[in-house]
Scaffold this motif. Structure first.
Motif, short mmCIF file in Angstrom:
data_model
loop_
_atom_site.label_atom_id
_atom_site.label_comp_id
_atom_site.label_asym_id
_atom_site.label_seq_id
_atom_site.Cartn_x
_atom_site.Cartn_y
_atom_site.Cartn_z
N HIS A 1 0.78 -1.06 0.03
CA HIS A 1 -0.10 0.01 -0.01
C HIS A 1 0.75 1.29 -0.08
N VAL A 2 0.46 2.31 -0.83
CA VAL A 2 1.29 3.42 -1.13
C VAL A 2 0.58 4.52 -0.41
N SER A 3 1.30 5.35 0.39
CA SER A 3 0.22 6.70 0.87
C SER A 3 1.51 7.84 0.88
N LYS A 4 0.96 9.02 0.57
CA LYS A 4 1.98 10.14 0.77
C LYS A 4 1.69 10.72 2.10
N ASP A 5 0.21 10.53 2.74
CA ASP A 5 0.05 11.25 3.95
C ASP A 5 0.43 10.36 5.28
N HIS A 6 0.52 9.13 5.32
CA HIS A 6 1.14 8.62 6.28
C HIS A 6 1.82 6.99 6.02
N GLU A 7 2.53 6.77 7.17
CA GLU A 7 3.52 5.41 7.03
C GLU A 7 2.16 4.22 7.10
N PRO A 8 2.28 3.42 5.88
CA PRO A 8 1.26 2.42 5.87
C PRO A 8 1.65 1.31 6.65
N LEU A 9 0.72 0.39 6.93
CA LEU A 9 1.01 -0.96 7.68
C LEU A 9 2.02 -1.85 6.82
N ASN A 10 3.20 -2.07 7.39
CA ASN A 10 4.06 -3.11 6.90
C ASN A 10 3.67 -4.37 7.25
N LEU A 11 2.90 -5.20 6.32
CA LEU A 11 2.19 -6.22 6.75
C LEU A 11 3.29 -7.60 6.99
N LYS A 12 4.32 -7.37 6.19
CA LYS A 12 5.33 -8.50 6.45
C LYS A 12 6.16 -8.43 7.94
N GLN A 13 6.56 -7.25 8.19
CA GLN A 13 7.01 -6.90 9.54
C GLN A 13 6.00 -7.15 10.57
N ILE B 1 -4.84 -14.28 9.34
CA ILE B 1 -5.51 -14.21 8.20
C ILE B 1 -5.82 -12.75 7.29
N VAL B 2 -5.52 -12.64 6.16
CA VAL B 2 -5.50 -11.30 5.32
C VAL B 2 -6.12 -11.34 4.15
N GLY B 3 -6.79 -10.35 4.08
CA GLY B 3 -7.47 -10.24 2.56
C GLY B 3 -8.53 -9.02 2.62
N GLY B 4 -9.10 -8.74 1.53
CA GLY B 4 -9.08 -9.65 0.20
C GLY B 4 -8.14 -9.28 -0.79
N ALA B 5 -8.08 -10.40 -1.69
CA ALA B 5 -7.20 -10.52 -2.83
C ALA B 5 -8.14 -11.13 -3.63
N ALA B 6 -8.05 -10.68 -5.19
CA ALA B 6 -8.65 -11.33 -5.95
C ALA B 6 -7.90 -11.78 -7.25
N GLY B 7 -6.75 -12.08 -7.06
CA GLY B 7 -5.84 -12.49 -8.33
C GLY B 7 -4.74 -12.81 -7.70
N TYR B 8 -3.62 -13.65 -8.87
CA TYR B 8 -2.56 -14.44 -8.52
C TYR B 8 -1.69 -13.50 -7.90
N THR B 9 -1.27 -12.41 -8.47
CA THR B 9 -0.05 -11.61 -7.98
C THR B 9 -0.08 -10.93 -6.59
N PRO B 10 -1.47 -10.34 -6.47
CA PRO B 10 -1.53 -9.66 -5.10
C PRO B 10 -1.82 -10.94 -3.93
N ALA B 11 -2.31 -12.20 -4.33
CA ALA B 11 -2.38 -13.24 -3.32
C ALA B 11 -0.90 -13.60 -3.05
N LEU B 12 0.00 -13.80 -4.19
CA LEU B 12 1.14 -14.38 -3.75
C LEU B 12 1.99 -13.29 -2.91
N HIS B 13 1.69 -12.22 -3.19
CA HIS B 13 2.49 -11.02 -2.51
C HIS B 13 2.04 -11.25 -1.00
N LEU B 14 0.63 -11.58 -0.90
CA LEU B 14 0.24 -11.58 0.75
C LEU B 14 0.88 -12.78 1.28
N MET B 15 0.86 -13.92 0.43
CA MET B 15 1.49 -15.05 1.03
C MET B 15 2.83 -14.77 1.73
N ARG B 16 3.66 -13.97 0.95
CA ARG B 16 5.09 -13.93 1.16
C ARG B 16 5.11 -13.03 2.56
#
Length: 378
Positions: A174-186, A196-211
């Protein structure tokens, strides 16, 4: 291989399918439904059915979360909902249920926005989760990505077993100019509970969430009974294709990570038993139910159903929908059913479909043959 269709001279698009567009196909073998297992496990937590309740005020209260847990599912409480804004939200629930019966009503939306303006009280987060824990069932609570940084320490201190981060869509970048976004991996790395996190609706965003280290990924985007996301934002992800795409990401992530399995949870548009059957056939490990559980007699919405999108303060994109009442939660899930439209005995229907097609457990059933068969009323 591509299945893109030319929409016009300047744009092509991939053909995608909803759950209504597909059907499972019987195999050469059948089984006794009593011999079929629908049990499911995520991390160290085992459940006798693959059902997670959507964190929606119309379907889940502490009492209904407890009831679902005792029946073998997982209840998830919305920690930004009425139960954490009001000491006793019953009067508010009664008022929402009694609002005028009109779809797309600015008056109804405006009143719901007012009711949800009450501040979230951290002490109520603690007491609601404590109530569920005292009942001896698995404790799960949900926050949106926007509220996670603010309240997650309270949630963890209250003793949550499974933490859900749920939004209309959630990305690992997630990209924001106004605030520091949640760093999911950390964030996930530092937690001691499965996320458990979501939603995701495609291959690439889901793969990134899995990582990021998530234990499960929710699949869905504006596909539920109450959302108007497609009309308001022009965004929609047909669920059959979305689940299949995310299941493919799970497979590839297993190879990439050396065998780490991330659960795929279908979230949105699971209104009937047939939807549940087809979601698992497309590769889901479990389903997150909203409207299906809002039809239970115990549901706080009294036959009305709404999500967070319905009371968004700036851009509401959901309606309060009248889904009706089917019967007690146990009848909705296990029968005996008295409805022919797939709204009661959901788990019995799943068992029978698996038995009819010859599969003995959920992982096997993900391999069932399917056909493209657009819905024609049968």
């Amino acid at each position: 291989m591509t299945y893109e269709i030319e929409i016009g001279r300047g744009k092509r698009g991939r053909r995608a399918y909803s759950l209504d567009d597909i059907a499972v196909v019987p195999n050469r073998r059948t089984r006794d439904p009593k011999d079929v297992s629908v049990s499911w496990q995520i991390d160290a937590y085992q459940f006798s059915m693959p059902v997670i309740a959507a964190p929606m005020d119309s379907a889940m209260s502490p009492k209904t979360a407890i009831a679902l847990g005792r029946l073998g599912g997982l209840g998830v409480l919305d920690l930004e909902g009425l139960w954490t804004r009001y000491e006793d939200p019953q009067a508010v629930l009664d008022e929402i249920s009694a609002l005028e019966d009109e779809t797309n009503s600015p008056a109804v939306t405006g009143r719901m926005q007012e009711l949800y303006k009450a501040p979230i009280q951290p002490e109520l987060i603690t007491s609601r989760l404590a109530e569920i824990r005292e009942a001896g069932v698995t404790v799960a609570g949900a926050l949106t990505p926007q509220r996670t940084q603010e309240h997650y320490k309270t949630v963890l201190a209250a003793g949550v077993d499974i933490f859900v981060i749920r939004g209309t869509t959630v990305s690992a970048e997630h990209v924001s100019k106004d605030h520091e976004p949640l760093n999911l991996k950390q964030f996930i790395y530092e937690l001691d509970v499965p996320v458990i996190v979501g939603g995701a609706a495609g291959y690439t965003p889901a793969l990134h969430l899995m990582r990021t280290g998530a234990a499960g990924v929710l699949v869905g985007f504006g596909g539920g009974a109450t959302t108007t996301t497609r009309r308001a934002l022009g965004i929609h992800a047909p669920m059959a294709s979305a689940i299949s795409d995310v299941a493919a990401a799970r497979r590839d992530y297993m190879d990439e990570s050396g065998g780490r399995y991330v659960h795929v949870i279908a979230d949105g548009g699971m209104g009937t038993s047939g939807d549940i059957v087809k979601a698992i056939a497309m590769g889901a490990d479990a389903v997150m139910l909203g409207s299906a559980l809002a039809r239970a007699e115990e549901a706080p919405g009294k036959g009305w159903h709404w999500g967070q999108e319905a009371h968004h303060l700036e851009l509401p994109r959901g309606d309060r929908a009248n889904v009706g009442t089917v019967g007690p939660m146990e009848e909705v899930l296990f029968g005996p059913g008295h409805h022919t439209n797939g709204t009661s005995n959901l788990i019995g229907a799943l068992r029978r479909s698996m038995a009819t097609t010859g599969y003995s457990d959920l992982k096997e059933f993900q391999r069932v043959d399917v056909v493209v068969s657009p819905y024609e009323g049968n």
